[in-house]
Design a protein around this motif. Sequence first.
Motif, PDB file in Angstrom:
ATOM      1  N   GLN A   1      -2.723  -6.200 -32.913  1.00  0.00           N
ATOM      2  CA  GLN A   1      -1.879  -4.748 -33.857  1.00  0.00           C
ATOM      3  C   GLN A   1      -0.506  -5.956 -34.801  1.00  0.00           C
ATOM      4  OE1 GLN A   1      -1.099  -2.330 -30.548  1.00  0.00           O
ATOM      5  NE2 GLN A   1      -2.477  -1.525 -30.929  1.00  0.00           N
TER       6      GLN A   1
ATOM      7  N   ARG B   1       6.429   0.820 -34.757  1.00  0.00           N
ATOM      8  CA  ARG B   1       5.852  -0.302 -33.551  1.00  0.00           C
ATOM      9  C   ARG B   1       6.595  -0.773 -32.779  1.00  0.00           C
ATOM     10  NH1 ARG B   1       4.422   1.229 -38.646  1.00  0.00           N
ATOM     11  NH2 ARG B   1       1.720   1.148 -39.150  1.00  0.00           N
TER      12      ARG B   1
ATOM     13  N   ARG C   1       7.114  -5.205 -26.287  1.00  0.00           N
ATOM     14  CA  ARG C   1       6.046  -5.602 -25.100  1.00  0.00           C
ATOM     15  C   ARG C   1       5.354  -6.864 -24.768  1.00  0.00           C
ATOM     16  NH1 ARG C   1       0.472  -2.030 -23.360  1.00  0.00           N
ATOM     17  NH2 ARG C   1       0.126  -2.772 -21.434  1.00  0.00           N
ATOM     18  N   LEU C   2       4.671  -7.153 -26.265  1.00  0.00           N
ATOM     19  CA  LEU C   2       3.969  -8.513 -26.613  1.00  0.00           C
ATOM     20  C   LEU C   2       4.811  -9.023 -26.662  1.00  0.00           C
ATOM     21  CD1 LEU C   2       1.493  -9.796 -27.904  1.00  0.00           C
ATOM     22  CD2 LEU C   2       2.546  -9.134 -29.947  1.00  0.00           C
TER      23      LEU C   2
ATOM     24  N   ALA D   1      -4.307  -6.508 -22.420  1.00  0.00           N
ATOM     25  CA  ALA D   1      -3.562  -5.435 -23.331  1.00  0.00           C
ATOM     26  C   ALA D   1      -3.297  -7.077 -25.075  1.00  0.00           C
ATOM     27  CB  ALA D   1      -2.329  -4.812 -23.070  1.00  0.00           C
TER      28      ALA D   1
ATOM     29  N   LEU E   1      -2.485  -6.090 -28.362  1.00  0.00           N
ATOM     30  CA  LEU E   1      -0.849  -6.143 -29.319  1.00  0.00           C
ATOM     31  C   LEU E   1      -0.734  -7.368 -29.815  1.00  0.00           C
ATOM     32  CD1 LEU E   1       1.185  -5.965 -25.460  1.00  0.00           C
ATOM     33  CD2 LEU E   1       0.882  -4.319 -27.802  1.00  0.00           C
TER      34      LEU E   1
ATOM     35  N   ASP F   1       5.044  -1.705 -28.991  1.00  0.00           N
ATOM     36  CA  ASP F   1       4.459  -3.189 -28.506  1.00  0.00           C
ATOM     37  C   ASP F   1       4.869  -4.059 -29.568  1.00  0.00           C
ATOM     38  OD1 ASP F   1       2.776  -0.390 -28.586  1.00  0.00           O
ATOM     39  OD2 ASP F   1       2.182  -0.127 -30.200  1.00  0.00           O
ATOM     40  N   TRP F   2       5.790  -4.292 -30.561  1.00  0.00           N
ATOM     41  CA  TRP F   2       6.584  -5.751 -30.305  1.00  0.00           C
ATOM     42  C   TRP F   2       7.137  -6.195 -29.491  1.00  0.00           C
ATOM     43  CZ3 TRP F   2       8.639  -4.784 -35.790  1.00  0.00           C
ATOM     44  CH2 TRP F   2       7.522  -4.341 -36.952  1.00  0.00           C
TER      45      TRP F   2
ATOM     46  N   ASP G   1      -0.566  -5.381 -18.664  1.00  0.00           N
ATOM     47  CA  ASP G   1      -0.563  -6.732 -20.115  1.00  0.00           C
ATOM     48  C   ASP G   1      -1.353  -7.614 -19.972  1.00  0.00           C
ATOM     49  OD1 ASP G   1       1.683  -4.772 -20.202  1.00  0.00           O
ATOM     50  OD2 ASP G   1       3.136  -5.824 -18.976  1.00  0.00           O
TER      51      ASP G   1
END
Length: 353
Positions: A70, A34, A40-41, A63, A67, A37-38, A60
């Motif tokens: 998640q 994961r 990216r967030l 998303a 995100l 994704d972290w 982004d």
Amino acid sequence: MVFPGIPLFRKAAIETPPDIEAASLRSDKFRLEREGDWRRLEAIVVELEKGRLRRIPDEDLLALPVLYRQAASSLSVARETSLDAGTLAYLESLVRRAWFQVYGTRTSFIAWLRDFLFGGWSAAVRTLWLDICIALAVMIAGSVVGWLLVARDSEWYYALVPGQFADTRRPGASREVLQEALQGTDSGEGLSVFAAYLFSNNSAVSIMAFALGFAFGIPTLLLLVYNMAVLGAMMWVFAQAGLHWEFAAWLSVHGTTEIFAILLAGAAGMHIGRAMAFPGQRSILAAAATSGRRAAQIMAGVVLMLVIAGLLEGYARQLVDDPWARAAIGGTVLLFWLAYFIALRGRGEESQA
């Protein structure tokens, strides 16, 4: 000499128990699956925190809610499965920051001030129309009471009017003396200090009228009655000397703003007191909190009105001598406030109309 227990101790210190090793592997696998994704967030959140919205790609931004959910789900899993403290702390910080960007307010002070001045303040004032009507009736009654008391017995004047206002403006003073008290000054020297003093004095009355509302509004009503009784007593003194028009014009320069501000402060205090006295289905604390937020917004505007009143009283009233000019200033300011509070509507109100 070799002690047989030492090698065994070293071996135990180096080796990792199987359950700890399994938990570490599970934590690493959870993070690696994961972490993309972290990251990216986190990159999106950093750009938003720095105010670089235009640098964020559209995909982004679209998303971002996904995100965030998640990451929040990952945090929940991390807490349930007791993953390593580093991962847990990182996720808690990331989710907290992302929540603020997704759901929290990001309004700047300039944007808040614009919304406040162009609809928010006037809308809050209109919601207190009942409290304003009650406070206005009480203030009118107070001025009438002050007039009648002094008209019946002039000694009441000295009991009502503070000493700094009862210097030459007292019952029995000649027309010339009273008229001189209404005169302005040709020089602006020292008027800034005078304006600051007047702002401080008017602020104290308004804050007291608001703060006393927490005692179910009763002390607020008494303060409004007394404050206007002082005005009624002074009005009688000038009216007896035939200077009622001159005094009204002199008072209107700042009074249309100052008395309006005190009226709103008293209404805000009464609104809180009325909500506490009649909370309905809510608890008293919940009713006080709800009404207090609305009243606090009004008091923020009252401070602005008092600043304007102090400037008008310290400058315009002192530099302008002609009663008609003074009345024109006071009347124009009064019309402005009435138009502002009655006609100006925010965007939300316009869409509902």
